[in-house]
Design a protein around this motif. Structure first.
Motif, PDB file in Angstrom:
ATOM      1  N   ALA A 178      33.583  51.550  -6.653  1.00 17.08           N
ATOM      2  CA  ALA A 178      32.465  50.306  -5.807  1.00 17.08           C
ATOM      3  C   ALA A 178      33.111  50.836  -4.207  1.00 17.08           C
ATOM      4  O   ALA A 178      34.252  51.212  -3.974  1.00 17.08           O
ATOM      5  CB  ALA A 178      32.922  49.685  -6.370  1.00 17.08           C
ATOM      6  N   VAL A 179      32.047  50.234  -3.509  1.00 21.71           N
ATOM      7  CA  VAL A 179      32.977  50.304  -1.962  1.00 21.71           C
ATOM      8  C   VAL A 179      34.026  49.292  -2.188  1.00 21.71           C
ATOM      9  O   VAL A 179      34.920  49.510  -0.573  1.00 21.71           O
ATOM     10  CB  VAL A 179      31.309  49.895  -0.740  1.00 21.71           C
ATOM     11  CG1 VAL A 179      30.100  51.408  -0.976  1.00 21.71           C
ATOM     12  CG2 VAL A 179      31.044  48.947  -1.295  1.00 21.71           C
ATOM     13  N   TRP A 180      34.665  48.610  -2.831  1.00 25.35           N
ATOM     14  CA  TRP A 180      35.455  47.775  -2.397  1.00 25.35           C
ATOM     15  C   TRP A 180      36.429  47.904  -3.260  1.00 25.35           C
ATOM     16  O   TRP A 180      38.194  47.775  -2.833  1.00 25.35           O
ATOM     17  CB  TRP A 180      35.120  46.170  -3.325  1.00 25.35           C
ATOM     18  CG  TRP A 180      34.549  46.130  -3.639  1.00 25.35           C
ATOM     19  CD1 TRP A 180      35.229  46.237  -5.542  1.00 25.35           C
ATOM     20  CD2 TRP A 180      32.944  46.095  -4.744  1.00 25.35           C
ATOM     21  NE1 TRP A 180      34.658  45.977  -6.356  1.00 25.35           N
ATOM     22  CE2 TRP A 180      32.905  46.070  -5.965  1.00 25.35           C
ATOM     23  CE3 TRP A 180      32.533  46.341  -3.830  1.00 25.35           C
ATOM     24  CZ2 TRP A 180      31.667  45.795  -6.900  1.00 25.35           C
ATOM     25  CZ3 TRP A 180      30.733  46.061  -4.391  1.00 25.35           C
ATOM     26  CH2 TRP A 180      30.488  45.645  -6.048  1.00 25.35           C
ATOM     27  N   ALA A 181      36.831  49.038  -3.912  1.00 26.50           N
ATOM     28  CA  ALA A 181      37.400  49.824  -4.710  1.00 26.50           C
ATOM     29  C   ALA A 181      38.627  50.558  -3.988  1.00 26.50           C
ATOM     30  O   ALA A 181      38.688  51.320  -2.413  1.00 26.50           O
ATOM     31  CB  ALA A 181      36.934  50.833  -5.410  1.00 26.50           C
ATOM     32  N   SER A 182      39.865  50.702  -4.178  1.00 24.67           N
ATOM     33  CA  SER A 182      41.108  51.443  -3.429  1.00 24.67           C
ATOM     34  C   SER A 182      40.326  52.913  -3.467  1.00 24.67           C
ATOM     35  O   SER A 182      39.662  53.783  -4.455  1.00 24.67           O
ATOM     36  CB  SER A 182      42.049  51.172  -3.789  1.00 24.67           C
ATOM     37  OG  SER A 182      42.575  49.710  -3.523  1.00 24.67           O
ATOM     38  N   ASP A 183      40.488  53.892  -2.672  1.00 26.14           N
ATOM     39  CA  ASP A 183      41.052  54.861  -2.757  1.00 26.14           C
ATOM     40  C   ASP A 183      41.598  55.887  -2.548  1.00 26.14           C
ATOM     41  O   ASP A 183      41.643  56.005  -1.072  1.00 26.14           O
ATOM     42  CB  ASP A 183      39.267  55.473  -1.240  1.00 26.14           C
ATOM     43  CG  ASP A 183      38.358  57.016  -1.281  1.00 26.14           C
ATOM     44  OD1 ASP A 183      39.405  57.219  -2.587  1.00 26.14           O
ATOM     45  OD2 ASP A 183      38.102  57.044  -0.645  1.00 26.14           O
ATOM     46  N   PRO A 184      41.774  56.704  -3.402  1.00 25.22           N
ATOM     47  CA  PRO A 184      42.610  57.501  -3.552  1.00 25.22           C
ATOM     48  C   PRO A 184      42.859  58.714  -2.515  1.00 25.22           C
ATOM     49  O   PRO A 184      44.333  58.973  -2.218  1.00 25.22           O
ATOM     50  CB  PRO A 184      43.172  57.881  -4.776  1.00 25.22           C
ATOM     51  CG  PRO A 184      41.932  57.840  -5.678  1.00 25.22           C
ATOM     52  CD  PRO A 184      40.870  56.841  -4.537  1.00 25.22           C
ATOM     53  N   GLY A 185      41.750  58.996  -1.967  1.00 27.33           N
ATOM     54  CA  GLY A 185      41.642  59.868  -0.857  1.00 27.33           C
ATOM     55  C   GLY A 185      41.201  59.547   0.709  1.00 27.33           C
ATOM     56  O   GLY A 185      42.047  60.155   1.163  1.00 27.33           O
ATOM     57  N   ASN A 186      41.818  58.455   0.211  1.00 29.71           N
ATOM     58  CA  ASN A 186      42.318  57.740   1.866  1.00 29.71           C
ATOM     59  C   ASN A 186      43.417  57.292   1.689  1.00 29.71           C
ATOM     60  O   ASN A 186      43.070  55.499   2.521  1.00 29.71           O
ATOM     61  CB  ASN A 186      41.008  56.459   2.501  1.00 29.71           C
ATOM     62  CG  ASN A 186      39.879  57.549   2.561  1.00 29.71           C
ATOM     63  OD1 ASN A 186      39.845  58.372   3.834  1.00 29.71           O
ATOM     64  ND2 ASN A 186      38.589  57.748   2.265  1.00 29.71           N
ATOM     65  N   SER A 187      44.101  57.120   0.983  1.00 29.58           N
ATOM     66  CA  SER A 187      45.692  56.744   1.049  1.00 29.58           C
ATOM     67  C   SER A 187      46.278  56.127   2.588  1.00 29.58           C
ATOM     68  O   SER A 187      46.047  57.128   2.500  1.00 29.58           O
ATOM     69  CB  SER A 187      46.219  57.015  -0.012  1.00 29.58           C
ATOM     70  OG  SER A 187      48.051  56.502  -0.328  1.00 29.58           O
ATOM     71  N   ARG A 188      46.586  55.394   2.249  1.00 30.06           N
ATOM     72  CA  ARG A 188      47.319  54.903   3.816  1.00 30.06           C
ATOM     73  C   ARG A 188      49.179  55.590   3.196  1.00 30.06           C
ATOM     74  O   ARG A 188      49.322  55.774   4.353  1.00 30.06           O
ATOM     75  CB  ARG A 188      48.377  53.565   3.331  1.00 30.06           C
ATOM     76  CG  ARG A 188      46.853  52.306   4.230  1.00 30.06           C
ATOM     77  CD  ARG A 188      47.296  51.279   4.033  1.00 30.06           C
ATOM     78  NE  ARG A 188      46.058  50.514   4.282  1.00 30.06           N
ATOM     79  CZ  ARG A 188      46.065  48.933   4.633  1.00 30.06           C
ATOM     80  NH1 ARG A 188      47.705  48.640   5.630  1.00 30.06           N
ATOM     81  NH2 ARG A 188      45.002  47.981   4.854  1.00 30.06           N
ATOM     82  N   GLY A 189      49.521  56.408   2.286  1.00 32.23           N
ATOM     83  CA  GLY A 189      50.204  57.836   2.163  1.00 32.23           C
ATOM     84  C   GLY A 189      51.166  56.718   1.344  1.00 32.23           C
ATOM     85  O   GLY A 189      52.128  55.902   1.304  1.00 32.23           O
ATOM     86  N   ARG A 190      52.612  57.715   2.045  1.00 29.92           N
ATOM     87  CA  ARG A 190      54.335  57.562   1.119  1.00 29.92           C
ATOM     88  C   ARG A 190      55.285  57.428   2.026  1.00 29.92           C
ATOM     89  O   ARG A 190      55.080  58.363   3.332  1.00 29.92           O
ATOM     90  CB  ARG A 190      53.854  59.115  -0.138  1.00 29.92           C
ATOM     91  CG  ARG A 190      53.430  59.310  -0.870  1.00 29.92           C
ATOM     92  CD  ARG A 190      53.582  60.373  -1.974  1.00 29.92           C
ATOM     93  NE  ARG A 190      51.885  60.454  -2.282  1.00 29.92           N
ATOM     94  CZ  ARG A 190      51.885  59.488  -3.958  1.00 29.92           C
ATOM     95  NH1 ARG A 190      52.785  59.257  -4.516  1.00 29.92           N
ATOM     96  NH2 ARG A 190      51.195  59.689  -4.656  1.00 29.92           N
TER      97      ARG A 190
END
Length: 404
Positions: A16-28
């Protein structure tokens, strides 16, 4: 509340649009090349599973220590049950299942030997040195204490996994930085100085479902273990209207059912009703607030994954019942007192002679001040399993209690 079946994500694979997207992670904290075969959150989950801390959970107390029976929950089996419920909730709400599962799998890493008894003992011993908090200790483990990778200490998890670990129970401060439940543990503040986890906001919905999955799991399995231990009796469930109704339903449907099956039938209904309640409430909140991004979940003024008012009342009643009849049962309290003594004895011995810890734990301690030594000892001691703590106590002291 009722569930909108058409909105469920069972088997759809849709996020869903409210889910966290691993492709747009804030990184490590330490940048890494992306994996060719796994998402960022899959990598986090896999790293969590392969840790020493995860393996140690199998010999850490939930309520009953290992010597009291092979079939009672440990921290590991509890964690697996939480992860299963979290993943089911995430799938129903079309979230990232790997992130929800990862947060569930890591949430108890910081627990001491002997469960909350060990934590209470360590917190008291560390009172003048910032105290001890198992959630902050989990963060220390995955950002510092695990020693596996060549390029960094810890696991170098994604921002979203660390945020979920720290904030799965909600914001830690208000917008002005004041702690909402007392002072924020120093290890969390220290880490946020390196990578801001935005502790004044809610966590992702994946972290929220992991948190409420924890409540569902231990509310259910602590009753299960209590009944199987004999410390709780089926007739005692009459004091909890929610459980009384489940007992009545099972008894009427299966007259004469053997006790072990009766217990299981009650517990499975409890989990189902609680899970369905959370899904219905979350769906209603999503429909009302209409988030279009995971950050809309974070910036909201309330949790999305929670119980309905009726289920909150049942949850409070169950917790009160467990506290009065199981957690404070004389047999449990006797073991708790003995276990606390083991932790206190070991702490004093290691502070007096840090060399007893051995290995890398003694590195640099000659240059430590008293406060640093005590924190090093707390790190070492909190990582012990029940079995190892007992073994070490026997090696150092003449009399070690049997914990039963």
């Amino acid at each position: 509340m009722t569930i909108d079946d058409s909105a469920l994500g069972f088997g759809s694979g849709a996020r869903a649009v409210w889910a966290s997207d691993p492709g747009n992670s804030r990184g490590r904290l330490f940048p890494e090349e992306p994996s060719r075969t796994r998402s960022e959150f899959q990598r986090d989950r896999d790293r969590i599973i392969h840790t020493t801390a995860f393996r140690r959970l199998k010999h850490k107390t939930q309520v009953f220590v290992a010597d009291e029976g092979d079939h009672f929950r440990t921290r590991l089996t509890h964690t697996i049950e939480v992860a299963q419920i979290a993943r089911a909730l995430a799938r129903a709400l079309k979230l990232d299942e790997d992130l929800a599962e990862g947060v569930a799998l890591v949430h108890d890493f910081g627990h001491t030997p002997f469960g909350h008894t060990g934590e209470d003992a360590l917190d008291a011993l560390m009172e003048d040195d910032g105290g001890f908090d198992h959630n902050a200790q989990s963060l220390r483990i995955v950002t510092h204490l695990e020693r596996r990778y060549a390029n960094f200490d810890g696991l170098n998890l994604s921002w979203e996994s660390l945020e979920g670990l720290v904030k799965h129970n909600g914001p830690l401060t208000d917008q002005a930085g004041h702690g909402l439940d007392g002072p924020v543990p120093q290890p969390i503040l220290d880490y946020c100085g390196r990578q801001d986890l935005q502790i004044a906001t809610y966590a992702s919905l994946e972290a929220q479902v992991a948190a409420i999955a924890d409540d569902i799991a231990y509310n259910t399995h602590d009753i299960d273990d209590g009944l199987r231990s004999g410390l709780l009796k089926l007739e005692m469930l009459d004091g909890v209207p929610f459980l009384q109704e489940l007992l009545r339903e099972v008894t009427e449907r299966y007259p004469g059912l053997e006790r072990s099956r009766m217990i299981h039938e009650i517990m499975r209904r409890q989990i189902t009703l609680m899970v369905e309640d959370v899904i219905a409430v979350a769906q209603a909140n999503l429909s009302s607030l209409k988030p279009s991004h995971a950050d809309d979940i974070r910036s909201a003024d309330r949790a999305f994954a929670e119980f309905s008012p009726e289920m909150k009342d049942a949850d409070r009643t169950i917790k009160s019942f467990l506290y009065a009849n199981l957690y404070r049962h004389p047999a449990v309290m006797r073991v708790r007192e003995q276990a606390a003594g083991i932790v206190q004895d070991l702490f004093a011995a290691y502070v007096e002679r840090p060399s007893l810890m051995g290995g890398h734990w003694t590195q640099g301690v000659a240059d430590f001040n008293e406060r640093q030594i005590r924190r090093r000892v707390a790190d070492y001691l909190s990582g012990m399993t029940d079995n190892y703590a007992i073994k070490q106590h026997r090696a150092l002291f003449d009399h070690t209690p049997e914990l039963r």
